[in-house]
Design a protein around this motif. Structure first.
Motif, PDB file in Angstrom:
ATOM      1  N   GLY A  55     -11.826  -2.854  -5.081  1.00 45.35           N
ATOM      2  CA  GLY A  55     -11.723  -2.427  -6.469  1.00 45.35           C
ATOM      3  C   GLY A  55     -10.764  -1.263  -6.631  1.00 45.35           C
ATOM      4  O   GLY A  55      -9.732  -1.371  -7.284  1.00 45.35           O
ATOM      5  N   GLY A  56     -11.085  -0.155  -6.015  1.00 45.75           N
ATOM      6  CA  GLY A  56     -10.287   1.062  -6.162  1.00 45.75           C
ATOM      7  C   GLY A  56      -8.854   0.919  -5.699  1.00 45.75           C
ATOM      8  O   GLY A  56      -7.924   1.409  -6.350  1.00 45.75           O
ATOM      9  N   LEU A  57      -8.651   0.259  -4.581  1.00 50.39           N
ATOM     10  CA  LEU A  57      -7.296   0.074  -4.050  1.00 50.39           C
ATOM     11  C   LEU A  57      -6.688  -1.260  -4.449  1.00 50.39           C
ATOM     12  O   LEU A  57      -5.567  -1.562  -4.033  1.00 50.39           O
ATOM     13  N   ASP A  58      -7.413  -2.042  -5.223  1.00 47.77           N
ATOM     14  CA  ASP A  58      -6.905  -3.312  -5.735  1.00 47.77           C
ATOM     15  C   ASP A  58      -6.189  -4.115  -4.655  1.00 47.77           C
ATOM     16  O   ASP A  58      -5.070  -4.589  -4.829  1.00 47.77           O
ATOM     17  N   VAL A  59      -6.862  -4.248  -3.525  1.00 49.90           N
ATOM     18  CA  VAL A  59      -6.228  -4.801  -2.333  1.00 49.90           C
ATOM     19  C   VAL A  59      -5.699  -6.216  -2.522  1.00 49.90           C
ATOM     20  O   VAL A  59      -4.666  -6.574  -1.958  1.00 49.90           O
ATOM     21  N   GLU A  60      -6.363  -7.013  -3.322  1.00 51.02           N
ATOM     22  CA  GLU A  60      -5.917  -8.396  -3.517  1.00 51.02           C
ATOM     23  C   GLU A  60      -4.504  -8.443  -4.097  1.00 51.02           C
ATOM     24  O   GLU A  60      -3.635  -9.132  -3.564  1.00 51.02           O
ATOM     25  N   ASP A  61      -4.262  -7.716  -5.174  1.00 53.33           N
ATOM     26  CA  ASP A  61      -2.947  -7.714  -5.802  1.00 53.33           C
ATOM     27  C   ASP A  61      -1.916  -6.937  -4.979  1.00 53.33           C
ATOM     28  O   ASP A  61      -0.768  -7.355  -4.837  1.00 53.33           O
ATOM     29  N   GLN A  62      -2.334  -5.805  -4.446  1.00 55.88           N
ATOM     30  CA  GLN A  62      -1.396  -4.957  -3.707  1.00 55.88           C
ATOM     31  C   GLN A  62      -0.931  -5.597  -2.401  1.00 55.88           C
ATOM     32  O   GLN A  62       0.203  -5.386  -1.978  1.00 55.88           O
ATOM     33  N   LEU A  63      -1.777  -6.388  -1.795  1.00 51.72           N
ATOM     34  CA  LEU A  63      -1.389  -7.044  -0.547  1.00 51.72           C
ATOM     35  C   LEU A  63      -0.224  -8.002  -0.784  1.00 51.72           C
ATOM     36  O   LEU A  63       0.688  -8.087   0.045  1.00 51.72           O
ATOM     37  N   GLY A  64      -0.219  -8.678  -1.915  1.00 45.44           N
ATOM     38  CA  GLY A  64       0.905  -9.543  -2.259  1.00 45.44           C
ATOM     39  C   GLY A  64       2.202  -8.753  -2.393  1.00 45.44           C
ATOM     40  O   GLY A  64       3.263  -9.182  -1.929  1.00 45.44           O
ATOM     41  N   LEU A  65       2.121  -7.575  -3.006  1.00 48.80           N
ATOM     42  CA  LEU A  65       3.299  -6.720  -3.152  1.00 48.80           C
ATOM     43  C   LEU A  65       3.728  -6.125  -1.816  1.00 48.80           C
ATOM     44  O   LEU A  65       4.919  -5.875  -1.592  1.00 48.80           O
ATOM     45  N   ALA A  66       2.780  -5.923  -0.934  1.00 46.35           N
ATOM     46  CA  ALA A  66       3.087  -5.330   0.379  1.00 46.35           C
ATOM     47  C   ALA A  66       3.989  -6.233   1.211  1.00 46.35           C
ATOM     48  O   ALA A  66       4.767  -5.747   2.034  1.00 46.35           O
ATOM     49  N   VAL A  67       3.895  -7.536   1.009  1.00 48.11           N
ATOM     50  CA  VAL A  67       4.756  -8.463   1.749  1.00 48.11           C
ATOM     51  C   VAL A  67       6.215  -8.105   1.510  1.00 48.11           C
ATOM     52  O   VAL A  67       7.015  -8.050   2.450  1.00 48.11           O
ATOM     53  N   ASP A  68       6.581  -7.846   0.269  1.00 51.36           N
ATOM     54  CA  ASP A  68       7.965  -7.461  -0.051  1.00 51.36           C
ATOM     55  C   ASP A  68       8.271  -6.034   0.401  1.00 51.36           C
ATOM     56  O   ASP A  68       9.329  -5.766   0.966  1.00 51.36           O
ATOM     57  N   GLU A  69       7.346  -5.128   0.139  1.00 52.58           N
ATOM     58  CA  GLU A  69       7.572  -3.715   0.476  1.00 52.58           C
ATOM     59  C   GLU A  69       7.770  -3.511   1.980  1.00 52.58           C
ATOM     60  O   GLU A  69       8.594  -2.703   2.402  1.00 52.58           O
ATOM     61  N   PHE A  70       7.020  -4.237   2.768  1.00 53.93           N
ATOM     62  CA  PHE A  70       7.079  -4.067   4.228  1.00 53.93           C
ATOM     63  C   PHE A  70       7.806  -5.234   4.897  1.00 53.93           C
ATOM     64  O   PHE A  70       7.457  -5.636   6.005  1.00 53.93           O
ATOM     65  N   HIS A  71       8.821  -5.748   4.216  1.00 52.79           N
ATOM     66  CA  HIS A  71       9.605  -6.861   4.790  1.00 52.79           C
ATOM     67  C   HIS A  71      10.197  -6.491   6.139  1.00 52.79           C
ATOM     68  O   HIS A  71      10.431  -7.347   6.969  1.00 52.79           O
ATOM     69  N   ASP A  72      10.422  -5.195   6.369  1.00 56.40           N
ATOM     70  CA  ASP A  72      10.962  -4.721   7.639  1.00 56.40           C
ATOM     71  C   ASP A  72       9.905  -4.641   8.743  1.00 56.40           C
ATOM     72  O   ASP A  72      10.236  -4.414   9.902  1.00 56.40           O
ATOM     73  N   ASP A  73       8.640  -4.818   8.392  1.00 56.63           N
ATOM     74  CA  ASP A  73       7.554  -4.756   9.377  1.00 56.63           C
ATOM     75  C   ASP A  73       6.447  -5.738   8.999  1.00 56.63           C
ATOM     76  O   ASP A  73       5.380  -5.342   8.532  1.00 56.63           O
ATOM     77  N   PRO A  74       6.680  -7.025   9.205  1.00 51.75           N
ATOM     78  CA  PRO A  74       5.666  -8.013   8.830  1.00 51.75           C
ATOM     79  C   PRO A  74       4.363  -7.873   9.628  1.00 51.75           C
ATOM     80  O   PRO A  74       3.319  -8.319   9.167  1.00 51.75           O
ATOM     81  N   GLU A  75       4.418  -7.220  10.768  1.00 55.67           N
ATOM     82  CA  GLU A  75       3.203  -7.042  11.579  1.00 55.67           C
ATOM     83  C   GLU A  75       2.177  -6.177  10.854  1.00 55.67           C
ATOM     84  O   GLU A  75       0.985  -6.450  10.917  1.00 55.67           O
ATOM     85  N   ILE A  76       2.625  -5.142  10.152  1.00 55.87           N
ATOM     86  CA  ILE A  76       1.667  -4.299   9.434  1.00 55.87           C
ATOM     87  C   ILE A  76       0.976  -5.099   8.338  1.00 55.87           C
ATOM     88  O   ILE A  76      -0.222  -4.959   8.119  1.00 55.87           O
ATOM     89  N   VAL A  77       1.721  -5.977   7.685  1.00 51.35           N
ATOM     90  CA  VAL A  77       1.133  -6.824   6.640  1.00 51.35           C
ATOM     91  C   VAL A  77       0.135  -7.793   7.257  1.00 51.35           C
ATOM     92  O   VAL A  77      -0.957  -8.004   6.720  1.00 51.35           O
ATOM     93  N   ARG A  78       0.485  -8.366   8.403  1.00 51.33           N
ATOM     94  CA  ARG A  78      -0.422  -9.285   9.090  1.00 51.33           C
ATOM     95  C   ARG A  78      -1.715  -8.573   9.479  1.00 51.33           C
ATOM     96  O   ARG A  78      -2.811  -9.104   9.295  1.00 51.33           O
ATOM     97  N   LEU A  79      -1.601  -7.353   9.996  1.00 48.88           N
ATOM     98  CA  LEU A  79      -2.792  -6.613  10.427  1.00 48.88           C
ATOM     99  C   LEU A  79      -3.657  -6.186   9.243  1.00 48.88           C
ATOM    100  O   LEU A  79      -4.889  -6.275   9.308  1.00 48.88           O
TER     101      LEU A  79
END
Length: 142
Positions: free
Chosen positions: A51-75
């Protein structure tokens, strides 16, 4: 829009550290020690992350933000998926307020494994340079 690198990811990593160590959660959940975390039970943990970190929506945005490190997104994704599975078991079996059963479950063990993997990687990649810097606080992005 939330700063994924400066706010969101450090908070997720802070929750991973909290879970990987578990001692602070145990103190809060069993001894009602609220001096080191606002996570008073599993429901609160889930609400702060989903809820507070809205992880569902933010995780989708993280894919683009961390394109240089896909491992962090996977973890992060693995950590979130494990938490989601645990929540399904907790709700289905009605053990929301039975921390001893939650912490003894195979699903909690899986969450801790994913949390530890994320935490170790975050330190190694310097997303978090000190083991005590990023204890989670309640940050709502909604």
């Amino acid at each position: 829009m939330i700063d994924l690198r400066g706010v969101w990811l450090p908070q997720i990593i802070g929750y991973a550290e909290l879970i990987a160590d578990e001692s602070v959660l145990r103190a809060s959940w069993f001894e009602h020690d609220r001096s080191r975390t606002s996570v008073t039970d599993f429901d609160e943990l889930y609400e702060q992350i989903f809820g507070g970190l809205d992880v569902e929506d933010q995780l989708g945005l993280a894919v683009d933000e961390f394109h240089d490190d896909p491992e962090i997104v996977r973890l992060v994704s693995g950590f979130i998926d494990a938490l989601r599975k645990l929540d399904q078991i907790v709700v289905k079996s009605g053990i929301n307020h039975q921390p001893e059963r939650i912490l003894a479950s195979a699903e909690w063990f899986a969450v801790r494994e994913r949390a530890n993997e994320l935490d170790v990687y975050a330190v190694r990649r310097k997303y978090r340079s000190d083991l005590t810097d990023n204890k989670p606080t309640v940050v709502s992005i909604r």
